[in-house]
Structure formats: structure tokens, C-alpha cells
Design a protein around this motif. Structure first.
Motif, PDB file in Angstrom:
ATOM      1  N   ILE A   1       0.835  -1.204   0.000  1.00 29.48           N
ATOM      2  CA  ILE A   1       0.000   0.000   0.000  1.00 29.48           C
ATOM      3  C   ILE A   1       0.869   1.253   0.000  1.00 29.48           C
ATOM      4  O   ILE A   1       0.602   2.225  -0.723  1.00 29.48           O
ATOM      5  CB  ILE A   1      -0.939  -0.010   1.216  1.00 29.48           C
ATOM      6  CG1 ILE A   1      -1.974  -1.138   1.076  1.00 29.48           C
ATOM      7  CG2 ILE A   1      -1.642   1.333   1.369  1.00 29.48           C
ATOM      8  CD1 ILE A   1      -2.844  -1.324   2.303  1.00 29.48           C
ATOM      9  N   ALA A   2       1.946   1.232   0.825  1.00 33.34           N
ATOM     10  CA  ALA A   2       2.854   2.383   0.871  1.00 33.34           C
ATOM     11  C   ALA A   2       3.530   2.598  -0.486  1.00 33.34           C
ATOM     12  O   ALA A   2       3.635   3.740  -0.973  1.00 33.34           O
ATOM     13  CB  ALA A   2       3.905   2.172   1.958  1.00 33.34           C
ATOM     14  N   PHE A   3       3.967   1.498  -1.110  1.00 31.53           N
ATOM     15  CA  PHE A   3       4.608   1.614  -2.426  1.00 31.53           C
ATOM     16  C   PHE A   3       3.636   2.184  -3.458  1.00 31.53           C
ATOM     17  O   PHE A   3       3.998   3.044  -4.273  1.00 31.53           O
ATOM     18  CB  PHE A   3       5.106   0.245  -2.889  1.00 31.53           C
ATOM     19  CG  PHE A   3       6.372  -0.198  -2.211  1.00 31.53           C
ATOM     20  CD1 PHE A   3       7.020   0.618  -1.301  1.00 31.53           C
ATOM     21  CD2 PHE A   3       6.916  -1.437  -2.484  1.00 31.53           C
ATOM     22  CE1 PHE A   3       8.191   0.221  -0.677  1.00 31.53           C
ATOM     23  CE2 PHE A   3       8.088  -1.850  -1.869  1.00 31.53           C
ATOM     24  CZ  PHE A   3       8.725  -1.020  -0.970  1.00 31.53           C
ATOM     25  N   ALA A   4       2.402   1.699  -3.445  1.00 35.44           N
ATOM     26  CA  ALA A   4       1.410   2.167  -4.419  1.00 35.44           C
ATOM     27  C   ALA A   4       1.116   3.657  -4.234  1.00 35.44           C
ATOM     28  O   ALA A   4       1.063   4.420  -5.213  1.00 35.44           O
ATOM     29  CB  ALA A   4       0.126   1.351  -4.288  1.00 35.44           C
TER      30      ALA A   4
ATOM     31  N   VAL B   1       1.985   6.695  -7.001  1.00 38.82           N
ATOM     32  CA  VAL B   1       0.989   7.628  -7.516  1.00 38.82           C
ATOM     33  C   VAL B   1       1.419   9.071  -7.239  1.00 38.82           C
ATOM     34  O   VAL B   1       1.363   9.940  -8.128  1.00 38.82           O
ATOM     35  CB  VAL B   1      -0.393   7.347  -6.902  1.00 38.82           C
ATOM     36  CG1 VAL B   1      -1.388   8.445  -7.283  1.00 38.82           C
ATOM     37  CG2 VAL B   1      -0.900   5.989  -7.348  1.00 38.82           C
ATOM     38  N   TYR B   2       1.864   9.323  -6.011  1.00 39.54           N
ATOM     39  CA  TYR B   2       2.247  10.691  -5.643  1.00 39.54           C
ATOM     40  C   TYR B   2       3.428  11.190  -6.473  1.00 39.54           C
ATOM     41  O   TYR B   2       3.400  12.305  -7.015  1.00 39.54           O
ATOM     42  CB  TYR B   2       2.603  10.735  -4.159  1.00 39.54           C
ATOM     43  CG  TYR B   2       3.246  12.032  -3.729  1.00 39.54           C
ATOM     44  CD1 TYR B   2       2.485  13.182  -3.568  1.00 39.54           C
ATOM     45  CD2 TYR B   2       4.621  12.106  -3.507  1.00 39.54           C
ATOM     46  CE1 TYR B   2       3.077  14.380  -3.188  1.00 39.54           C
ATOM     47  CE2 TYR B   2       5.222  13.292  -3.135  1.00 39.54           C
ATOM     48  CZ  TYR B   2       4.447  14.426  -2.970  1.00 39.54           C
ATOM     49  OH  TYR B   2       5.036  15.606  -2.608  1.00 39.54           O
ATOM     50  N   ILE B   3       4.477  10.367  -6.602  1.00 42.88           N
ATOM     51  CA  ILE B   3       5.683  10.794  -7.331  1.00 42.88           C
ATOM     52  C   ILE B   3       5.387  10.923  -8.818  1.00 42.88           C
ATOM     53  O   ILE B   3       5.903  11.828  -9.500  1.00 42.88           O
ATOM     54  CB  ILE B   3       6.831   9.798  -7.076  1.00 42.88           C
ATOM     55  CG1 ILE B   3       7.186   9.782  -5.586  1.00 42.88           C
ATOM     56  CG2 ILE B   3       8.060  10.174  -7.897  1.00 42.88           C
ATOM     57  CD1 ILE B   3       8.203   8.733  -5.211  1.00 42.88           C
TER      58      ILE B   3
ATOM     59  N   VAL C   1       6.193   9.244 -14.259  1.00 39.63           N
ATOM     60  CA  VAL C   1       6.061   7.820 -13.926  1.00 39.63           C
ATOM     61  C   VAL C   1       7.431   7.183 -13.709  1.00 39.63           C
ATOM     62  O   VAL C   1       7.620   6.361 -12.792  1.00 39.63           O
ATOM     63  CB  VAL C   1       5.289   7.076 -15.037  1.00 39.63           C
ATOM     64  CG1 VAL C   1       5.264   5.571 -14.765  1.00 39.63           C
ATOM     65  CG2 VAL C   1       3.874   7.619 -15.155  1.00 39.63           C
ATOM     66  N   TYR C   2       8.413   7.540 -14.541  1.00 39.52           N
ATOM     67  CA  TYR C   2       9.740   6.950 -14.402  1.00 39.52           C
ATOM     68  C   TYR C   2      10.392   7.327 -13.067  1.00 39.52           C
ATOM     69  O   TYR C   2      11.125   6.534 -12.477  1.00 39.52           O
ATOM     70  CB  TYR C   2      10.643   7.375 -15.574  1.00 39.52           C
ATOM     71  CG  TYR C   2      10.311   6.655 -16.859  1.00 39.52           C
ATOM     72  CD1 TYR C   2      10.771   5.369 -17.093  1.00 39.52           C
ATOM     73  CD2 TYR C   2       9.525   7.266 -17.828  1.00 39.52           C
ATOM     74  CE1 TYR C   2      10.467   4.704 -18.269  1.00 39.52           C
ATOM     75  CE2 TYR C   2       9.212   6.617 -19.008  1.00 39.52           C
ATOM     76  CZ  TYR C   2       9.679   5.329 -19.232  1.00 39.52           C
ATOM     77  OH  TYR C   2       9.359   4.674 -20.392  1.00 39.52           O
TER      78      TYR C   2
END
Length: 507
Positions: A343-346, A350-352, A358-359
Motif C-alpha cells: 500500500i505504501a509503495f502504491a 501515484v504521488y511521485i 512515472v519513471y
């Protein structure tokens, strides 16, 4: 421009990859992560020592019984431990006063070794010497080398199977078979505080009590026979007894005892002197039933050995409680930890991706995954010193949050640098090189100051603090490594490949 940070990206990737691969091979070979009872299930024994003690003494006793996989931790005295030691002190004071009065009245005499003996012991010298020789303590009784740190509680984690599973259901079924009108009202572990409050026999410490409301007279022996038959099939019972009592009256008595502490003093004096007959003097009245069970399981056997040997050197050594962790709970903990990371990675991706591209998000997640794998790898390499417990999960989540901060700072500087006049035509690697150089001092300063604190915690902290600080130290170094040498560089490689493909397609 000299590429200090982007010229050897493949080498840095290979170094990290080699560390992870070696750890993976060790994991497959069966010498991987040393999972603690938080994941494998087991027992956590809690003791009050009452004075500074040497952890090596506990490890010696456990090793003698073949329990070398346990984790021994010193801890600050809990409220229960402080109360227990206070009661022991009062009991000793009362016993010393009684001995002094007995010596003055002639009922006892002082032996050559300073101990007080009641009656005539002149003909027991030979037998006593033989018994003393046979019961020679395992530990060196010299306490001169014991470190004074004020951590007088003891926690022992052992991978012992919880043999109490199903105990409550078996007792309830047996009691209801003998007394259909019985209604279960409680199931409690017999810790020292429970024994004190209820005035029970101290030898039952570590056992369990199942309480029922019957509402009528009953045959206690009939109930015991039924329970013994039910438990005899699947449990090894060390002690089994039943008690008729009045739940309402007992609750009122416990409330008064909590205010005046008189009942606690009497019960603890029983434990100190070992006179079980005083506990049997509790008048059994009422129509409530309490079934008392103590198992002869592995955890109880370890307890018996520990208490026998430790009391010889530390007289105030007392059992407080035992907590069992099932393997199912461990699997749930691991599952929840993985879900939390995903969940933290997802959310970070999205935020970054929204803030940068996206890269950038994928490169940041690559760095975080690198940090987590490096932390796991070093826990494999140092498996003889550290177990993987819930504290490791907390350390991983902490590093994930800390490492992404440094990475975001670098990506923010990359974006600012790329917008400067003349930099849009330069390669992405040049942009990364300048951006990392500009943020290097900030990254090093923040990481170094945090690292100093963690190292200090590790050096001066207790075992439980060290098992949390060590993976944090590794994660901090890995996070700084990935933020400075990997994340931005990986982003540059991916973006340049994308631009090269676009250029080839247009051509």
C-alpha cells in the motif's frame, strides 16, 4: 564533467545484486532469516529477578537443556515486577523478625553459617552435606562481575509449541458433562498477581483457571474425575484441582485487598516460604466452581529448570507470566506487513508520478525495494546475533519512509536543474550528476546525524533496542547509498532509453 555519481552505476548495481543473491542462496540453503516467535509461534516467558543479573547465566541454563535458539532480553522492571518484589521484601522482613523472636525464646538457634534452625539438627550434618553436594548449582554464584544497569526484568523467547491449545474447550466440555447447569464465566492464566489476588497455591503459577457459575451444590470430586478423563487423552497434566468459591464475595475481597494490600502480603508470603498448606486454608464456600490446571508441557519444564538454577544465585528470581504466540498470528503479522509495504509503495508511486513523472516513481520504488532487500540480506548474514521479529517490520517501514525523503529531494533538484536555461539539451545523466552533487551535503548531514543517534542506541541500548537499531542502521546506510548512487541514475537510464526509442521510431 567528471561523472563521480553516474559513471559507475552498473558497478553499484552489481554490488547490491551480489549481496542480495548471496543472501538468497543462504536462504534457500536453510541458513537464512532467523525468524523469531512473532513469526514462527512460540512462548514468551516473563520473570522478575529483583536485582542486576548476567544474561549469560540464563543462556547457560537454556543451553544445558538444549534450548540454544532462544532470545534472552533484559528489561526495565514492570509494575507487576515492582509489586512482586515489594511483597517479597515484606515477607523477608516478617520472616527475619519471626526468626529473631524464635531465637530469643529458645525455639531456634543460629547455626555456624548464620542461618536459623528450629529444633535439634545435630544429627543431620552428614545427610545435609550429601544433599548439598548432589544439588551443586550450575551457575557460578559470584556476582562481582554482574553489570549494574537497573534492568532487573527478564524476557525469554523460545520456539516452544503452545500445548495449551484446546485446553479451555476440553475443560468446559468435561464440566458441562458432569454439571449441565454450569455456565463458564472466565478463563485466566495463573500469573503471580492472579494467585495473590485469589489466594491460590503459589505452585500453580503458570497454570490456568477455568471458572464456572453453577448455582447449586455439586460434587467436586465428580467434576475432577470428569476433567481428568477429558484431559488425559491429549494433555500431560502436572497438577489438577478444583475449588468451590463465591465469585461475588471473592470480587469484593479482591477490591478490599487492592486498597489495603493485606491479602497480597499473605499470599506472597506463601510463595516465599513454600508452605502450601496455608493456601489450602482458604474456606471453600459458595456455588461457583474454579478448575485449576497446570500442564507438564515443555514450557513448564523450562520454567522449572530456570527457577531452580537462577534462584540459587538470585534469590528473588520469580516467574511473572508466559505468553504464547501461535504460528497463525505470525503469518497474519507477516501478511499485514507485506500489505502495508504494498500500500505504501502504491501510494508513493501515484504521488511521485503526479508530482514528477512515472519513471521517477518507478525509480524511487526501485530504490526502496533495494533498501528492503539489503536489510533482509544483512539479517541473514547476522542471523546468529539477531532474530526477525515485529521490531524488524517496524524498522523496515521506518526506513521506507526515511529513504524516500532523500530520493524526493534529489528528484526535486533534478526537475529544477532540467528547467534551467541550456540544460534541456544536455543528457539526463549530466542533470543527475549535477543534482546529486548539489544535494550531497544535505543528504550526508541528515543521514550522518541520524546514524550517530542509531549507533548510540545500539551501543548503550538493551537487547530489544539493539534488535531494532541494527536493521535501522543497515537501512539508513542502504537508503543513502540508493538515493545518491542508484535512484536518479536508474531514472536517467530509463528516460534516455525511452528517448532513444522515440528518436529511432521518428527516424
Amino acid at each position: 564533467m567528471k561523472n563521480r555519481f553516474t559513471g559507475k552505476t552498473r558497478l553499484f548495481l552489481c554490488i547490491s545484486g551480489a549481496i542480495i543473491v548471496v543472501a538468497l542462496i543462504l536462504q534457500i540453503a536453510g541458513v537464512g532469516l532467523n525468524l523469531g516467535i512473532d513469526f514462527t509461534g512460540g512462548s514468551l516467558l516473563n520473570y522478575s529477578v529483583g536485582e542486576d543479573y548476567d544474561v549469560a547465566d540464563v543462556e547457560t541454563i537454556l543451553a544445558s537443556a538444549g534450548y540454544e535458539g532462544g532470545q534472552v532480553t533484559k528489561a526495565a522492571p514492570s509494575d507487576a515486577s515492582i509489586a512482586l518484589q515489594a511483597e517479597l521484601a515484606k515477607a523477608r522482613e516478617e520472616a527475619a523478625q519471626a526468626d529473631e523472636e524464635a531465637v530469643e525464646s529458645g525455639e531456634a538457634h543460629v547455626h555456624e553459617d548464620g542461618t536459623v534452625h528450629y529444633g535439634d539438627h545435630e544429627d543431620e550434618t552428614g545427610e545435609t552435606e550429601v544433599e548439598a553436594e548432589a544439588a551443586e548449582p550450575m551457575l557460578n554464584l559470584d556476582k562481582s562481575g554482574v553489570k549494574a544497569d537497573g534492568l532487573t526484568d527478564l524476557q525469554i523467547r523460545l520456539n516452544l509449541v503452545d500445548e495449551t491449545a484446546g485446553l479451555e474447550d476440553a475443560v468446559v466440555a468435561a464440566v458441562k458433562g458432569a454439571l449441565p447447569a454450569a455456565e463458564q464465566t472466565g478463563y485466566v492464566e495463573l500469573t503471580n498477581s492472579v494467585i495473590v489476588n485469589k489466594g491460590l497455591d503459589a505452585t500453580l503459577a503458570g497454570g490456568y483457571a477455568v471458572e464456572f457459575k453453577v448455582g447449586a451444590e455439586f460434587d467436586k470430586e465428580e467434576v475432577l474425575t470428569a476433567v481428568a478423563a477429558a484431559l488425559g487423552e491429549n494433555f500431560s497434566v502436572a497438577e489438577l484441582s478444583a475449588q468451590r468459591y463465591d465469585a461475588a464475595a471473592e470480587a469484593e475481597a479482591e477490591a478490599e485487598a487492592a486498597a489495603e494490600t493485606e491479602a497480597a502480603e499473605e499470599a506472597e508470603a506463601v510463595e516465599e516460604t513454600g508452605e502450601a498448606e496455608e493456601a489450602e486454608e482458604v474456606e471453600e464456600t459458595g456455588t461457583d466452581l474454579r478448575v485449576l490446571v497446570k500442564l507438564d508441557d515443555e514450557a513448564t519444564q523450562v520454567r522449572a529448570l530456570l527457577e531452580k538454577e537462577m534462584v540459587a544465585k538470585y534469590p528473588n528470581f520469580r516467574f511473572v507470566s508466559v505468553d504464547h504466540v501461535s504460528a497463525i498470528a505470525g503469518r497474519d503479522l507477516l501478511s499485514n506487513a507485506v500489505k502495508a509495504l504494498l500500500i505504501a509503495f502504491a501510494c508513493m508511486l501515484v504521488y511521485i508520478a503526479i508530482r514528477f513523472d512515472v519513471y521517477s516513481g518507478l525509480a524511487a520504488l526501485f530504490g526502496l525495494l533495494h533498501d528492503v532487500l539489503i536489510m533482509c540480506s544483512f539479517m541473514v548474514f547476522f542471523r546468529s546475533f539477531f532474530q526477525v521479529n515485529s521490531s524488524f517490520i517496524a524498522a523496515v517501514l521506518t526506513i521506507v519512509g526515511y529513504s524516500i525523503n532523500n530520493t524526493i529531494i534529489i528528484f526535486d533538484r533534478i526537475r529544477e536543474t532540467a528547467k534551467k536555461p541550456g540544460w534541456s539539451q544536455k543528457s539526463r545523466r549530466e542533470v543527475v550528476e549535477v543534482s546529486v552533487s548539489n544535494t550531497l551535503s544535505r543528504t550526508i548531514n541528515t543521514s550522518l546525524t541520524t546514524l550517530i543517534t542509531l549507533v548510540t542506541l545500539y551501543i548503550f541500548g538493551v537487547e530489544s533496542i539493539r534488535e531494532f537499531a541494527f536493521p535501522l542502521i543497515v537501512g539508513m546506510l542502504a537508503g543513502t547509498y540508493s538515493s545518491v548512487l542508484l535512484s536518479g541514475q536508474v531514472w536517467a537510464m530509463w528516460v534516455e532509453r525511452r528517448e532513444a526509442r522515440k528518436a529511432a521510431k521518428n527516424a
